[in-house]
Design a protein around this motif. Structure first.
Motif, PDB file in Angstrom:
ATOM      1  N   ASP B  58       0.819  -1.210   0.000  1.00 21.44           N
ATOM      2  CA  ASP B  58       0.000   0.000   0.000  1.00 21.44           C
ATOM      3  C   ASP B  58       0.856   1.265   0.000  1.00 21.44           C
ATOM      4  O   ASP B  58       0.335   2.369   0.148  1.00 21.44           O
ATOM      5  N   ALA B  60       2.358   3.678  -1.980  1.00 25.05           N
ATOM      6  CA  ALA B  60       2.368   4.137  -3.377  1.00 25.05           C
ATOM      7  C   ALA B  60       3.680   4.839  -3.728  1.00 25.05           C
ATOM      8  O   ALA B  60       4.186   4.698  -4.845  1.00 25.05           O
ATOM      9  N   GLU B  61       4.214   5.571  -2.761  1.00 33.12           N
ATOM     10  CA  GLU B  61       5.456   6.304  -3.021  1.00 33.12           C
ATOM     11  C   GLU B  61       6.608   5.327  -3.311  1.00 33.12           C
ATOM     12  O   GLU B  61       7.367   5.504  -4.269  1.00 33.12           O
ATOM     13  N   THR B  64       6.131   3.653  -6.669  1.00 36.06           N
ATOM     14  CA  THR B  64       6.464   4.558  -7.772  1.00 36.06           C
ATOM     15  C   THR B  64       7.975   4.654  -7.965  1.00 36.06           C
ATOM     16  O   THR B  64       8.483   4.534  -9.087  1.00 36.06           O
ATOM     17  N   ALA B  84      -1.522  -1.575  -6.090  1.00 34.28           N
ATOM     18  CA  ALA B  84      -0.062  -1.611  -6.235  1.00 34.28           C
ATOM     19  C   ALA B  84       0.306  -1.673  -7.703  1.00 34.28           C
ATOM     20  O   ALA B  84       1.230  -0.989  -8.171  1.00 34.28           O
ATOM     21  N   ASP B  86      -1.475  -0.560 -10.172  1.00 34.46           N
ATOM     22  CA  ASP B  86      -1.754   0.761 -10.765  1.00 34.46           C
ATOM     23  C   ASP B  86      -0.545   1.676 -10.610  1.00 34.46           C
ATOM     24  O   ASP B  86      -0.125   2.343 -11.553  1.00 34.46           O
ATOM     25  N   ALA B  87      -0.005   1.706  -9.397  1.00 36.71           N
ATOM     26  CA  ALA B  87       1.140   2.595  -9.123  1.00 36.71           C
ATOM     27  C   ALA B  87       2.336   2.196  -9.971  1.00 36.71           C
ATOM     28  O   ALA B  87       3.033   3.050 -10.542  1.00 36.71           O
ATOM     29  N   GLU B  91       4.504   3.852 -14.219  1.00 41.22           N
ATOM     30  CA  GLU B  91       5.920   4.188 -14.417  1.00 41.22           C
ATOM     31  C   GLU B  91       6.671   3.221 -15.324  1.00 41.22           C
ATOM     32  O   GLU B  91       7.689   3.592 -15.907  1.00 41.22           O
TER      33      GLU B  91
END
Lengths: 360, 360
Positions: B58, B60-61, B64, B84, B86-87, B91
């Motif tokens: 969870d 996201a940072e 990413t 996860a 999606d994040a 990239e």
């Protein structure tokens, strides 16, 4: 005799090139973690290791801290400086032992050791100056090869002397480094035997491979080598004799010349060896795992050759052809993760299985 | 069609267990570096990887930053949370694709997808409450197995219903999770096919392996599986159909039941698979390298079986017997570097070559 290192133990490797890289992977398969020591940042072995120490060979503090983190320390090249080994050995066992290293670090010591074991080598003599060189040439004859006693590899630090008048220039090129003159051996082929000895003293040898060099660099190893049954047996006996004399732990590479008079030992390498990479495709247990087993207190594994293999090095720009190789049957590719394909740099190798093992 | 990733590119792996570990080693052989993402510190894959990110699913940072460091991201287990992914996908490309993941994350979606392809499966029906369960049981008959639609593996989240009066308790044990009822299939054996599809759309399947389970956990895979020529061909066709329908990139595991009426698809796993570990000893290019090739833009390698192999998992305390196995011929050992041998935990596996490949 020792118990095996507990699972999760850290094995230190001095040197982070491709040999250290493949040793680290093998150690992982046996449940160990590797810590790499290398003066250069981002060594190839670091991509596949638990930890990396980046520090110089003269950094006693870093060497001490490195060794303290390790249950045992091994090395991937034989020219680790003595002082660095002193620092490491104060904290952790070094395997193979210092004796194996010191023998192989100096061509004169090595040749003397082999001759004392009753093994045949090229004729040799120590050379410190022009006078000794003249005497050595008179004894050994022409042509001969003058080599530095220490720090030579892949044909560096060598000069061939074909005529007596070339002698002075050859010695001058050594820039005062202690040297050894070796007679040129007439050989029909070059082979090598990769052999191992474990902590219980058991010894095993892989089948000999036949080597082809270019510009002093190994290009290709073919197994089986073209040998008589007698020569094959002798190659294993020679390797065993050396391993036992050194009370060795680990894998040793022995380069041999095949001559009409029998096998001559060219040189020994107290480590896994480029000419043993074929074992990755030809044996249940390859030379890298065999080395880790031997230094970690495991029994030696099954090194029986199940397949015939041709190993070819990818040198310099040859690595650009890897996609062509990737489509070929029975081929397995090993790249070393090195950035720049400089001329002469070993970038990877390819093992091609040529069939089930047959007896030649 | 894509060019291969440049040498030295970073491949991200979501999940740092033994599958990620063996993927990382394979990526290294092809000159790539792996970055592992795992919520648990010191994941097994971290010992043999370039870098490790320790952060939650969870975060996201962290996801990413992880994905930004990678040229492509893959995964070693199918239950990576949607958010996860999606994040990560914002990239870097995720391979195999999200569709393969979403199909295999939900047993109902998976079975529906397979049935829509015209492939045979066990009879199934969605179950949300006691009423639907009663209807499903009437349609499918007894015995049947009630399973959670999501997050089941190694036999967890399942309840067998032998008598109608067991139905309510079985559903209550699901604690409100959406469920699927599946008919019990009478099969003669369980096999699996490991297959791959590359970015050019080429497809290849390894020979099917025959699986033996205990307590819902894979114990042993034997190749070749005992199959008719027709069944063997059908298994490859089924795998190819699934790969193409998903426009898949990477390795896929397909578990099949062999019945007198033909092959039934049990489940698919969008990743390398325990039942494909035998390829390490049986093929020039194993399932781990095949997966890396497929997601990195390489052509698929030679997955022809050159040897017959029996793969056995070392589960829990069985790993203590590894020294006995280490002395046996034709055996190669793979330990995962896991600290504690908890019951049911996969600690390693052993491949035993039983001979050159023969056609059964």
């Amino acid at each position: 005799m020792s118990d095996p290192l507990p699972q999760g133990s850290v094995i230190g490797i001095l040197g982070g090139g491709q040999l250290g890289r493949m040793l680290s992977v093998a150690a992982g398969r046996l449940g160990y973690r590797c810590r790499i020591y290398d003066p250069a940042p981002e060594p190839p072995a670091g991509d596949l290791a638990h930890a990396v120490t980046t520090a110089g060979w003269d950094d006693a503090e870093a060497l001490t801290a490195f060794a303290r983190a390790c249950a045992v320390v091994t090395y991937e090249f034989e020219n680790v400086p003595e002082a660095a080994l002193d620092a490491v050995e104060a904290e952790a066992p070094v395997r193979p032992s210092r004796r194996a290293l010191s023998v192989s670090q100096d061509r004169l010591t090595e040749k003397t050791f082999l001759a004392d074991l009753g093994l045949a080598t090229a004729p040799f003599a120590a050379v410190a100056d022009d006078g000794e060189l003249a005497l050595a040439l008179a004894e050994i004859g022409l042509p001969a090869i003058l080599k530095t006693r220490r720090l030579g590899y892949d044909g560096k630090g060598q000069a061939r002397i074909d005529r007596a008048e070339d002698a002075h220039a050859a010695l001058a090129a050594m820039q005062g480094a202690p040297a050894i003159l070796e007679g040129v051996v007439e050989f029909t082929r070059e082979i090598s035997v990769i052999a191992a000895r474990d902590l219980a003293g058991d010894v095993a040898a892989y089948d000999p491979g036949e080597n082809a060099h270019r510009d002093g660099i190994l290009r290709r190893t073919t197994v089986p080598a073209r040998l008589s049954a007698w020569e094959r047996a002798d190659s294993a006996l020679i390797a065993g004799k050396i391993l036992n004399a050194l009370e060795y732990a680990g894998v040793l590479g022995v380069e041999l010349f095949v001559t009409p008079q029998g096998l001559l030992v060219n040189e020994i390498a107290p480590r896994v060896h480029n000419s043993g990479h074929w074992t990755q495709a030809g044996c249940a247990v390859d030379q890298f795992e065999q080395h880790i087993r031997a230094i970690a207190g495991w029994p030696l594994g099954d090194g029986t050759r199940h397949s015939d293999v041709v190993m070819e090095n990818l040198i310099g720009e040859e690595v650009a052809g890897v996609m062509e190789l990737a489509r070929k049957p029975e081929v397995s590719i090993h790249l070393y993760g090195k950035g720049t394909a400089r001329p002469g740099r070993k970038m990877g190798h390819v093992n091609r299985v040529t069939g089930p093992a047959h007896r030649s």
